[in-house]
Scaffold this motif. Structure first.
Motif, PDB file in Angstrom:
ATOM      1  N   UNK A   1      34.014  32.563  51.877  1.00  0.00           N
ATOM      2  CA  UNK A   1      33.179  33.731  51.593  1.00  0.00           C
ATOM      3  C   UNK A   1      34.050  34.978  51.440  1.00  0.00           C
ATOM      4  N   UNK A   2      35.096  35.091  52.223  1.00  0.00           N
ATOM      5  CA  UNK A   2      35.983  36.242  52.115  1.00  0.00           C
ATOM      6  C   UNK A   2      36.615  36.311  50.723  1.00  0.00           C
ATOM      7  N   UNK A   3      36.998  35.177  50.175  1.00  0.00           N
ATOM      8  CA  UNK A   3      37.566  35.174  48.826  1.00  0.00           C
ATOM      9  C   UNK A   3      36.559  35.696  47.813  1.00  0.00           C
ATOM     10  N   UNK A   4      35.312  35.285  47.965  1.00  0.00           N
ATOM     11  CA  UNK A   4      34.272  35.771  47.057  1.00  0.00           C
ATOM     12  C   UNK A   4      34.109  37.283  47.144  1.00  0.00           C
TER      13      UNK A   4
ATOM     14  N   UNK B   1      49.368  45.702  49.306  1.00  0.00           N
ATOM     15  CA  UNK B   1      48.463  44.719  49.907  1.00  0.00           C
ATOM     16  C   UNK B   1      47.382  44.257  48.937  1.00  0.00           C
ATOM     17  N   UNK B   2      47.624  44.421  47.634  1.00  0.00           N
ATOM     18  CA  UNK B   2      46.623  44.047  46.629  1.00  0.00           C
ATOM     19  C   UNK B   2      47.203  43.058  45.631  1.00  0.00           C
ATOM     20  N   UNK B   3      46.413  42.036  45.303  1.00  0.00           N
ATOM     21  CA  UNK B   3      46.702  41.135  44.201  1.00  0.00           C
ATOM     22  C   UNK B   3      45.625  41.305  43.147  1.00  0.00           C
ATOM     23  N   UNK B   4      45.965  41.032  41.903  1.00  0.00           N
ATOM     24  CA  UNK B   4      45.018  41.138  40.796  1.00  0.00           C
ATOM     25  C   UNK B   4      45.111  39.866  39.960  1.00  0.00           C
ATOM     26  N   UNK B   5      43.959  39.285  39.622  1.00  0.00           N
ATOM     27  CA  UNK B   5      43.998  38.098  38.775  1.00  0.00           C
ATOM     28  C   UNK B   5      43.919  38.509  37.309  1.00  0.00           C
ATOM     29  N   UNK B   6      44.089  37.527  36.429  1.00  0.00           N
ATOM     30  CA  UNK B   6      44.159  37.854  35.011  1.00  0.00           C
ATOM     31  C   UNK B   6      42.807  38.237  34.422  1.00  0.00           C
ATOM     32  N   UNK B   7      41.725  38.086  35.210  1.00  0.00           N
ATOM     33  CA  UNK B   7      40.403  38.522  34.769  1.00  0.00           C
ATOM     34  C   UNK B   7      40.059  39.924  35.263  1.00  0.00           C
ATOM     35  N   UNK B   8      40.995  40.539  35.959  1.00  0.00           N
ATOM     36  CA  UNK B   8      40.794  41.915  36.390  1.00  0.00           C
ATOM     37  C   UNK B   8      40.242  42.087  37.793  1.00  0.00           C
ATOM     38  N   UNK B   9      40.013  40.991  38.532  1.00  0.00           N
ATOM     39  CA  UNK B   9      39.529  41.110  39.904  1.00  0.00           C
ATOM     40  C   UNK B   9      40.679  41.506  40.836  1.00  0.00           C
ATOM     41  N   UNK B  10      40.353  42.297  41.841  1.00  0.00           N
ATOM     42  CA  UNK B  10      41.329  42.756  42.818  1.00  0.00           C
ATOM     43  C   UNK B  10      41.046  42.108  44.174  1.00  0.00           C
ATOM     44  N   UNK B  11      42.098  41.763  44.897  1.00  0.00           N
ATOM     45  CA  UNK B  11      41.961  41.099  46.196  1.00  0.00           C
ATOM     46  C   UNK B  11      42.838  41.814  47.221  1.00  0.00           C
TER      47      UNK B  11
ATOM     48  N   UNK C   1      31.392  40.120  44.401  1.00  0.00           N
ATOM     49  CA  UNK C   1      32.229  39.926  43.222  1.00  0.00           C
ATOM     50  C   UNK C   1      31.992  38.526  42.666  1.00  0.00           C
ATOM     51  N   UNK C   2      31.725  38.436  41.381  1.00  0.00           N
ATOM     52  CA  UNK C   2      31.535  37.160  40.724  1.00  0.00           C
ATOM     53  C   UNK C   2      32.862  36.683  40.146  1.00  0.00           C
ATOM     54  N   UNK C   3      33.272  35.519  40.562  1.00  0.00           N
ATOM     55  CA  UNK C   3      34.555  34.976  40.131  1.00  0.00           C
ATOM     56  C   UNK C   3      34.317  33.678  39.379  1.00  0.00           C
ATOM     57  N   UNK C   4      34.803  33.602  38.184  1.00  0.00           N
ATOM     58  CA  UNK C   4      34.689  32.381  37.396  1.00  0.00           C
ATOM     59  C   UNK C   4      35.938  31.549  37.612  1.00  0.00           C
ATOM     60  N   UNK C   5      35.795  30.334  38.181  1.00  0.00           N
ATOM     61  CA  UNK C   5      36.981  29.500  38.394  1.00  0.00           C
ATOM     62  C   UNK C   5      37.683  29.221  37.073  1.00  0.00           C
ATOM     63  N   UNK C   6      38.999  29.136  37.095  1.00  0.00           N
ATOM     64  CA  UNK C   6      39.715  28.870  35.856  1.00  0.00           C
ATOM     65  C   UNK C   6      39.308  27.535  35.253  1.00  0.00           C
ATOM     66  N   UNK C   7      39.208  27.497  33.926  1.00  0.00           N
ATOM     67  CA  UNK C   7      38.857  26.258  33.239  1.00  0.00           C
ATOM     68  C   UNK C   7      39.963  25.230  33.443  1.00  0.00           C
ATOM     69  N   UNK C   8      39.596  23.965  33.234  1.00  0.00           N
ATOM     70  CA  UNK C   8      40.581  22.896  33.320  1.00  0.00           C
ATOM     71  C   UNK C   8      41.783  23.276  32.469  1.00  0.00           C
ATOM     72  N   UNK C   9      42.947  23.268  33.045  1.00  0.00           N
ATOM     73  CA  UNK C   9      44.108  23.853  32.392  1.00  0.00           C
ATOM     74  C   UNK C   9      45.351  23.072  32.760  1.00  0.00           C
ATOM     75  N   UNK C  10      46.479  23.649  32.425  1.00  0.00           N
ATOM     76  CA  UNK C  10      47.746  22.995  32.711  1.00  0.00           C
ATOM     77  C   UNK C  10      47.937  22.753  34.211  1.00  0.00           C
ATOM     78  N   UNK C  11      47.315  23.586  35.050  1.00  0.00           N
ATOM     79  CA  UNK C  11      47.436  23.372  36.493  1.00  0.00           C
ATOM     80  C   UNK C  11      46.836  22.033  36.899  1.00  0.00           C
ATOM     81  N   UNK C  12      45.626  21.747  36.381  1.00  0.00           N
ATOM     82  CA  UNK C  12      44.939  20.511  36.743  1.00  0.00           C
ATOM     83  C   UNK C  12      45.512  19.295  36.011  1.00  0.00           C
ATOM     84  N   UNK C  13      45.935  19.488  34.780  1.00  0.00           N
ATOM     85  CA  UNK C  13      46.381  18.338  33.988  1.00  0.00           C
ATOM     86  C   UNK C  13      47.835  17.958  34.249  1.00  0.00           C
ATOM     87  N   UNK C  14      48.660  18.924  34.644  1.00  0.00           N
ATOM     88  CA  UNK C  14      50.087  18.637  34.789  1.00  0.00           C
ATOM     89  C   UNK C  14      50.598  18.738  36.214  1.00  0.00           C
TER      90      UNK C  14
END
Length: 422
Positions: A376-379, A35-45, A1-14
């Motif tokens: 690696x497991x996260x990937x 037992x599943x989480x989903x990110x806003x880009x549609x990836x499932x974990x 699974x290819x995961x694009x890290x979130x761009x510099x955002x309010x998390x990093x700046x604030x």
């Protein structure tokens, strides 16, 4: 699974640099169920973390969610301090009838502030008040929380350093098998207690985890726990069991100390006691220890009524018929078999594993390997965290409601990660 890290955002700046989990899992999570989480880009974990043990019944458990929605929709009390409410009464009755009475446990129930460290602070204060002494004994590699009293009985040097002041009135002793079986249990501890020249002030209490979760999944033997209780009785010390992460069924029984057949004087619970990830904690103690003055220990959010609602629903749904313990132990056997195969395949690495129920740790001689495996497991779509003082242990903490198929899927990913990081 290819995961694009979130761009510099309010998390990093604030947000403060103190944040940690997001550094290992660079995604913006949006939804979760079971037992599943989903990110806003549609990836499932697949989640083998379970909110650090706060989600024993999975994310957004439908039974608990329904109870919570119904309560909110009827304008049930949300904030109640320590006032009497119908939600609190329903929880207390369920806890008494489903948990305490069947186990012949006599405990009074105290609601401190809603986090685990609040429960530990209450336990320490009560033990000192009852015994009139200051010192409390803890164990090597213990973790009991991040407030100052809890840090004083925590072993991790990094976390202790964050206090910024001396941490006093806590004395560490060796945890079970700390000396690899070369030293008899409690030899050092008991000798210090009996030697008037040892410099050890008479302790009010001993605080222990039956399985040290943050400390590296170090499992205390039942006979060691029984010997510890006996030592406490002989030396007039209270026994506190910190069951914040290992309670609520994580090791099989509702309380992790049940297997040892002991009855601690004080027990702390938090994390999964609400069942839904809502803040809630309990400090349980024998009735004769209930010498608090009204308001002597309190907290604005100790009356989190939505948490009482989901907690009662969890007890009624999962603990009334005795099946949860059997299921957890069966799932634990499934994990153990898989870890046996992983260790057998990974020859020459010094790999070893340990655990109980549905908490397991996998450790390698190379102290950096656990972090590489978790990355690696996260990937590959699996959430795992490390534990231990050097983050040297891969920690498996799936929901108790995980299906055998989901468990097998996660264990296969883990095996792949171990091979790819060899």
């Amino acid at each position: 699974m290819t995961i694009t890290p979130p761009a510099l955002s309010v998390f990093e700046t604030l947000e403060s640099e103190v944040r940690s989990y997001c550094r290992g899992w660079p995604a913006v999570f949006d939804r979760a169920q079971g037992s599943r989480l989903h990110d806003e880009d549609g990836h499932s974990y697949l989640d083998f973390f379970a909110g650090a043990g706060s989600l024993n019944y999975g994310h957004n458990n439908p039974v608990l969610k329904r109870a919570l929605i119904d309560y909110i929709e009827r304008d049930g009390i949300t904030h109640g301090l320590d006032m009497a409410t119908s939600a609190k009464r329903a929880f207390l009755e369920a806890f008494q009838n489903i948990v305490l009475r069947p186990r012949d446990l006599p405990y009074k129930v105290m609601f401190p502030g809603p986090t685990g460290t609040n429960a530990v602070e209450a336990a320490l204060k009560l033990a000192r008040k009852v015994k009139g002494r200051e010192s409390v004994v803890s164990f090597t590699n213990a973790f009991h929380g991040m407030s100052l009293g809890s840090l004083a009985v925590t072993g991790n040097a990094f976390k202790r350093a964050g206090a910024g002041i001396p941490l006093v009135h806590g004395t560490p002793m060796p945890f079970d098998n700390y000396f690899d079986g070369r030293v008899p249990d409690f030899l050092w501890f008991e000798r210090l207690l009996e030697d008037q020249g040892s410099g050890l002030n008479k302790p009010a209490a001993v605080i222990v985890e039956t399985v040290q979760g943050e400390g590296g999944i170090n499992v205390a033997r039942a006979e060691w726990l029984r010997a510890l209780q006996s030592l406490c009785e002989r030396q007039d010390m209270l026994l506190i069991v910190d069951d914040i992460q290992m309670g609520c069924g994580r090791t099989g029984g509702f309380f992790s100390f049940e297997e040892a057949g002991i009855t601690p004087d004080i027990v702390t619970l938090s994390k999964s006691i609400s069942g839904y990830g809502l803040p809630m904690s309990l400090c349980l103690f024998k009735p004769e220890l209930d010498i608090w003055e009204p308001g002597e220990h309190n907290g604005t959010f100790r009356g989190n009524n939505p948490a009482f609602v989901t907690a009662a629903a969890a007890l009624n749904a999962y603990w009334a018929d005795g099946q949860m313990e059997k299921q957890t132990l069966a799932r634990g056997e499934q994990v153990e078999r898989a870890l046996l195969e992983i260790v057998a395949e990974d020859t020459g690495s010094g790999a070893r594993f340990r655990g109980r129920g549905l908490v397991w740790g996998l450790e390698f001689t190379d102290r950096t390997r656990a972090s590489a495996i978790c990355a690696r497991a996260f990937e590959l779509g699996l959430l795992l965290e490390t534990s231990g003082p050097e983050s040297q242990v891969v920690k498996l903490l799936p929901a108790l409601t995980v299906s055998p198929e989901e468990l097998d899927e996660g264990l296969r990913i883990l095996a792949r990660c171990v091979r790819e990081t060899a």
